[in-house]
Design a protein around this motif. Structure first.
Motif, mmCIF file in Angstrom:
data_model
loop_
_atom_site.group_PDB
_atom_site.id
_atom_site.type_symbol
_atom_site.label_atom_id
_atom_site.label_comp_id
_atom_site.label_asym_id
_atom_site.label_seq_id
_atom_site.Cartn_x
_atom_site.Cartn_y
_atom_site.Cartn_z
ATOM 1 N N SER A 70 53.392 29.909 12.402
ATOM 2 C CA SER A 70 53.950 28.910 13.319
ATOM 3 C C SER A 70 54.774 29.577 14.414
ATOM 4 O O SER A 70 54.691 29.203 15.593
ATOM 5 N N THR A 71 55.563 30.572 14.037
ATOM 6 C CA THR A 71 56.396 31.282 15.010
ATOM 7 C C THR A 71 55.547 31.965 16.071
ATOM 8 O O THR A 71 55.829 31.876 17.272
ATOM 9 N N CYS A 72 54.495 32.652 15.644
ATOM 10 C CA CYS A 72 53.610 33.335 16.590
ATOM 11 C C CYS A 72 52.942 32.340 17.530
ATOM 12 O O CYS A 72 52.771 32.605 18.725
ATOM 13 N N MET A 73 52.568 31.199 16.992
ATOM 14 C CA MET A 73 51.946 30.168 17.810
ATOM 15 C C MET A 73 52.907 29.668 18.887
ATOM 16 O O MET A 73 52.536 29.535 20.060
ATOM 17 N N VAL A 74 54.162 29.419 18.502
ATOM 18 C CA VAL A 74 55.161 28.958 19.471
ATOM 19 C C VAL A 74 55.438 30.036 20.517
ATOM 20 O O VAL A 74 55.509 29.762 21.716
ATOM 21 N N MET A 75 55.570 31.288 20.070
ATOM 22 C CA MET A 75 55.843 32.377 21.006
ATOM 23 C C MET A 75 54.713 32.528 22.017
ATOM 24 O O MET A 75 54.960 32.795 23.199
ATOM 25 N N GLU A 76 53.483 32.368 21.576
ATOM 26 C CA GLU A 76 52.354 32.434 22.508
ATOM 27 C C GLU A 76 52.441 31.321 23.540
ATOM 28 O O GLU A 76 52.250 31.553 24.746
ATOM 29 N N GLU A 77 52.741 30.118 23.098
ATOM 30 C CA GLU A 77 52.816 28.977 24.029
ATOM 31 C C GLU A 77 53.954 29.167 25.034
ATOM 32 O O GLU A 77 53.778 28.912 26.229
ATOM 33 N N ILE A 78 55.118 29.621 24.578
ATOM 34 C CA ILE A 78 56.244 29.841 25.486
ATOM 35 C C ILE A 78 55.911 30.939 26.495
ATOM 36 O O ILE A 78 56.284 30.871 27.672
ATOM 37 N N GLY A 79 55.165 31.950 26.058
ATOM 38 C CA GLY A 79 54.793 33.056 26.937
ATOM 39 C C GLY A 79 53.993 32.627 28.146
ATOM 40 O O GLY A 79 53.986 33.321 29.173
ATOM 41 N N VAL A 80 53.315 31.485 28.072
ATOM 42 C CA VAL A 80 52.513 30.985 29.199
ATOM 43 C C VAL A 80 53.369 30.801 30.447
ATOM 44 O O VAL A 80 52.905 30.997 31.578
ATOM 45 N N LEU A 81 54.644 30.455 30.258
ATOM 46 C CA LEU A 81 55.551 30.277 31.397
ATOM 47 C C LEU A 81 55.802 31.592 32.131
ATOM 48 O O LEU A 81 56.037 31.619 33.333
ATOM 49 N N GLY A 82 55.770 32.685 31.393
ATOM 50 C CA GLY A 82 56.087 34.000 31.929
ATOM 51 C C GLY A 82 56.724 34.820 30.830
ATOM 52 O O GLY A 82 57.394 34.287 29.935
ATOM 53 N N TYR A 83 56.518 36.107 30.881
ATOM 54 C CA TYR A 83 56.978 36.980 29.806
ATOM 55 C C TYR A 83 58.488 36.892 29.596
ATOM 56 O O TYR A 83 58.970 36.907 28.460
ATOM 57 N N ILE A 84 59.256 36.771 30.670
ATOM 58 C CA ILE A 84 60.703 36.759 30.533
ATOM 59 C C ILE A 84 61.200 35.483 29.856
ATOM 60 O O ILE A 84 62.225 35.499 29.156
ATOM 61 N N PHE A 85 60.480 34.388 30.007
ATOM 62 C CA PHE A 85 60.867 33.161 29.303
ATOM 63 C C PHE A 85 60.771 33.384 27.795
ATOM 64 O O PHE A 85 61.663 32.997 27.034
ATOM 65 N N ALA A 86 59.676 34.003 27.372
ATOM 66 C CA ALA A 86 59.498 34.284 25.951
ATOM 67 C C ALA A 86 60.495 35.332 25.469
ATOM 68 O O ALA A 86 60.971 35.278 24.332
ATOM 69 N N CYS A 87 60.825 36.297 26.341
ATOM 70 C CA CYS A 87 61.817 37.320 25.970
ATOM 71 C C CYS A 87 63.167 36.685 25.652
ATOM 72 O O CYS A 87 63.767 36.950 24.599
ATOM 73 N N THR A 88 63.660 35.865 26.564
ATOM 74 C CA THR A 88 64.973 35.256 26.360
ATOM 75 C C THR A 88 64.944 34.249 25.211
ATOM 76 O O THR A 88 65.919 34.111 24.468
ATOM 77 N N PHE A 89 63.839 33.545 25.059
ATOM 78 C CA PHE A 89 63.642 32.614 23.954
ATOM 79 C C PHE A 89 63.696 33.367 22.626
ATOM 80 O O PHE A 89 64.363 32.955 21.671
ATOM 81 N N GLY A 90 62.988 34.498 22.570
ATOM 82 C CA GLY A 90 62.852 35.228 21.318
ATOM 83 C C GLY A 90 64.043 36.085 20.942
ATOM 84 O O GLY A 90 64.352 36.237 19.756
#
Length: 414
Positions: A70-90
């Motif tokens: 589930s975590t990997c799935m969410v991280m992939e979806e957030i990454g669509v916005l841009g890598y830095i969005f997923a970085c700060t999220f993660g």
């Protein structure tokens, strides 16, 4: 996304993540890339309000009680916005919180995990120092034991969220008379007097995440903010390498996918010599390779996530996670390279987002342990695994499956 690998609860969460991603204004993406936004507070606050962060943690501490898939799935979806969005999220929800959930006290979880997952406060992880990146045990930051508190001094750099975080997860030497492995501790450090954000980096990509150099000058850290045991920071570091590297890999897929999507649409419409350029194999085969690489990356991510969820033995997970980080990040970089290539000159401009994605993803094979370090780990663990299998006697001896296998005089090793 491999929908058939997800259950109904996970699909519901995925759709919630997708709706969230669709709701983010284009201006926020552009302003972050232009460094007009130095840290995306509003983005993280909304993610917290929607309970999207830390979904694998217990509900008691603000998670959803789900798993690594589930975590990997969410991280992939957030990454669509841009890598830095997923970085700060993660960084906050998947790295800092992970350390506290696995090694911290209930009081620490109450004070630092729950409000972060709600989007009320923000955190950053402090590993890298000016004198070295991958050399974790070479840390020169120190925390002197003063009884009821520790006195923290040192510097960390390239800290995502250094500008914006309310607290920091900091590793420091607490015993300088022993091997570094046995003398490092981990602390929760609130932003307070003596905690300085001294420098914001001008980055090639992944802008807007507040990447900074942090300086700690005689910072008083209460003893109750020690995470885990004194001088046992290596235990925390080792467990954190899973979210550090598996999370990085998963979000890289999401960040690369828009480039392939844009290139597919562009090459379907762009005409040359009287027909869409997608009709030419020199173009369509590069798109085909990009799609194949993304799907292979997903397959590796979900296989590794299930291995981690299944808690197979630690050394095997260490190898699988390192392989995933290396293969996925390099595959995604190649996919984005192909996307830019088939679009020609227009792909190199900011008319389309491919050039930003290309810049952003260059970070993927550098941070959270360079891919060269991943290769070292993979090789080390694989050779150990090989000899364990050989010694077990449970597998076929493939050396004998050759016509001249009996020619022992030709098998010279020294």
């Amino acid at each position: 996304m491999f929908d058939y690998l997800l259950n109904n609860e996970q699909i519901t969460l995925r759709d919630q993540a997708r709706d969230f991603v669709k709701s983010i204004p284009r201006k926020m993406i552009l302003d972050m890339d232009a460094d007009k936004i130095q840290f995306p507070r509003e983005f993280l606050q909304e993610a917290g309000r929607l309970n999207l962060m830390g979904c694998r943690y217990p509900e008691k501490w603000g998670g959803r009680g789900m798993d690594w898939v589930s975590t990997c799935m969410v991280m992939e979806e957030i990454g669509v916005l841009g890598y830095i969005f997923a970085c700060t999220f993660g960084v906050g929800a998947e790295l800092v919180c992970d350390a506290i959930i696995l090694h911290g006290t209930d009081d620490q979880k109450e004070r630092y995990v729950k409000p972060l997952l709600k989007g009320e406060i923000f955190a950053a992880e402090c590993l890298t120092e000016p004198r070295g990146g991958s050399d974790f045990f070479g840390t020169t930051t120190t925390a002197r034991d003063m009884g009821d508190h520790f006195l923290l001094n040192g510097q960390k750099r390239f800290i995502v969220g250094g500008e914006g975080a309310d607290y920091f997860l900091v590793y420091a030497r607490t015993d300088t008379d022993v091997e570094p492995r046995n003398g490092i501790s981990c602390f929760i450090v609130d932003r307070q007097e003596g905690v300085e954000t001294q420098y914001l980096y001008g980055l090639m990509g992944c802008r807007g995440g507040g990447a900074a150099r942090m300086v700690f000058k005689d910072v008083k850290v209460p003893r109750y903010n020690l995470v885990g045991e004194l001088n046992q920071g290596v235990k925390i570091f080792n467990t954190m390498m899973i979210p550090e590297r598996l999370g990085t890999a998963a979000m890289t897929i999401g960040a690369a996918a828009p480039a392939v999507d844009v290139a597919t649409g562009y090459t379907s419409k762009r005409k040359a010599f009287g027909k869409p350029v997608a009709a030419f194999q020199g173009v369509s085969f590069q798109v085909a390779e990009a799609v194949t690489l993304l799907d292979a990356a997903r397959a590796m991510i979900y296989t590794t996530a299930r291995a981690v969820d299944g808690k197979i033995y630690e050394k095997k997970i260490r190898r699988l996670v390192s392989q995933s980080k290396k293969f996925v990040t390099e595959s995604c970089q190649k996919a984005v390279h192909n996307a830019m290539q088939v679009m020609g000159g227009i792909g190199y401009t900011n008319i389309y987002p491919v050039e930003r994605i290309f810049r952003d993803l260059r970070l993927a094979s550098i941070w959270t342990g360079t891919n060269e370090v991943m290769s070292m780990i993979i090789a080390n663990e694989w050779y150990k695994e090989y000899w364990l299998k050989k010694k077990s006697g449970k597998i076929r001896n493939m050396d004998e499956d050759a016509a001249e296998a009996h020619a022992v005089d030709e098998k010279i090793f020294e």
